[in-house]
Design a protein around this motif. Sequence first.
Motif, short mmCIF file in Angstrom:
data_model
loop_
_atom_site.label_atom_id
_atom_site.label_comp_id
_atom_site.label_asym_id
_atom_site.label_seq_id
_atom_site.Cartn_x
_atom_site.Cartn_y
_atom_site.Cartn_z
N ALA A 8 -0.60 10.40 3.62
CA ALA A 8 -1.42 9.90 2.50
C ALA A 8 -2.53 10.90 2.15
O ALA A 8 -2.78 11.19 0.98
N PHE A 19 -6.02 2.74 -3.78
CA PHE A 19 -5.44 2.99 -2.45
C PHE A 19 -6.52 2.93 -1.37
O PHE A 19 -6.33 2.32 -0.31
N THR A 77 0.79 -1.24 0.00
CA THR A 77 0.00 0.00 0.00
C THR A 77 0.82 1.29 0.00
O THR A 77 0.49 2.23 -0.74
N LEU A 79 1.67 2.87 -3.35
CA LEU A 79 0.61 3.59 -4.07
C LEU A 79 0.69 5.09 -3.78
O LEU A 79 0.44 5.91 -4.66
N VAL A 81 -6.08 0.50 1.90
CA VAL A 81 -5.40 1.15 3.03
C VAL A 81 -5.78 0.56 4.38
O VAL A 81 -4.95 0.49 5.29
#
Length: 540
Positions: free
Chosen positions: A395, A371, A345, A348, A375
């Motif tokens: 993020a 994503f 993850t 990404l 996540v």
Amino acid sequence: MEATQQILSLADELGELLHPNTVEDAKLVQKGLMLYRQGLVTQLHIYNETATATVQDVTPVRVLLDFTFLGMSECSCPTEGWCRHQMAVFFSAYARSGAGSVGDWVAGWREPIREQKAVSGWGMQTAKDLIKANGVLKPDYSRWVHSFEVSFDTLLATKKYTSAFVIPELFGIYERRIHASAPVEKEWRLLYELVGIVVSFRKLAVLSEQLEHTEDVVKRAYLHLFHNMMDDAEELAQKIGVQTTPFAFDEFIEKLKDDAIELLTASHGLEYERIFLYRLLWVYFFKKKSWREEELEKIRVRGKELQDWENPMPLAVATIHLNLLLQHDELALKLMAQIKDDLFTPHLVYWIEYLSQLKAWKRAGPVIELFVQKVKGYLEHLGAYHSCAAFARNALRSIMKYCVENDRADLYERALLAMLPYSFADYEYLLFERGQYDRWGELQALAGFDYYDLPKDRVKLVEKERPEVLLAMLHQTAQREIDQKNRASYRMAVRHLKKLRTLYKKLKRVDDWQYFIDNLLERTKRLRAFHEECRRSKLI
């Protein structure tokens, strides 16, 4: 036993959060240790996932430790964040639960300082001798690489000094040595330093594996060396990119390209760091389409040679990265979707950031969608609250660029929901600013906040605009206080019940209030002290 495991987990998290080389952290641990050893921690209660205690400092303070979510721990002192009182209670809980010796924990935490002092000064003469022997190296890729490898092996790869905590000191000596031999011309110096980073990164990763240092030990002792090299490589990439480079650079860049694949295959640890440096090189330096296509074929062949015990992730990520650089997005997305490993993850986020910088919004959207799907599993895998919160924050920052530019508030909200509870602050702010007070109240209740935990200015506005939102929270908070079954909590419960009565009257729902209070008094008829407090406050 469960509490002991949680305290051990908290001990590991504090070991990551606090650094012995940071003056403030060292003082904080020292002061907490003094409070604990002086017996100033009293009334310690360990229950489920929390510990509560009183610490007698200049004035007594009340501390709550949350073993599961460090960020939810509290202290009544004015210090923001983790304080000496929480540290003292941690030591007390650590000792009480049988998790281990407090002295051993502190000694283990301080080990990097002792090891560094022991090795300081070692190898300096060796470095000086190497400089005298080699002098400044003229531009020659093979000689550069040979010099880096010999210097590294001489200074670091010796059986005599294998402790993880001496590596930063020795690596510093090694870096000073290679900088002293750098070419004088600026453009060649920059390229020399870049090649040095790639070789040093690979050599240090291989040494780490040979010495059998665990991931936790690397993190505590010298992970920062890899991160420093990653930052330096990015800075060098930008500097080299803005200057006119001589044609002679082409040969060096091509040789560096041929060696770069070793970042993926030379060792098995430090996966994210190795992939990061590999990707950076292919973005900034190896730009020819034919090179990227040839590299894809190399990776395909190398993938077939993988043994069962080898991790295929680095080669898989490299394949996706090269396809994105070649704008083969459909294939790249298909490969991304096929990877089930939660550790995939974070990669990404890198591609979301990369495509956003290019303003390739149509290409970034599908990566963000993927994503959001992945996540939650990664956050569950990551575990530690501090690490999860930091990841969620970074993020969201990357995703926001796309969402703002493309008016995709819906996608941003889905990302916030997927990353709860670590995205709580951002989501709470979003709902409040939108005036979605119903959902704001639901989120507060979901997070377990009591009525008196809420910011007064926000409560005031919600009470004016949508008072019914506060009803459920007041009911919940009052019941929690009643469940404590002591006189002080009964008084608090009555305060909340009086506020409830006011809101019901404001909403013209007096009958609902009367029905509720009658039922409550009936359910609690055995709690005489609670009924006394109700009479005293004229609720009855």
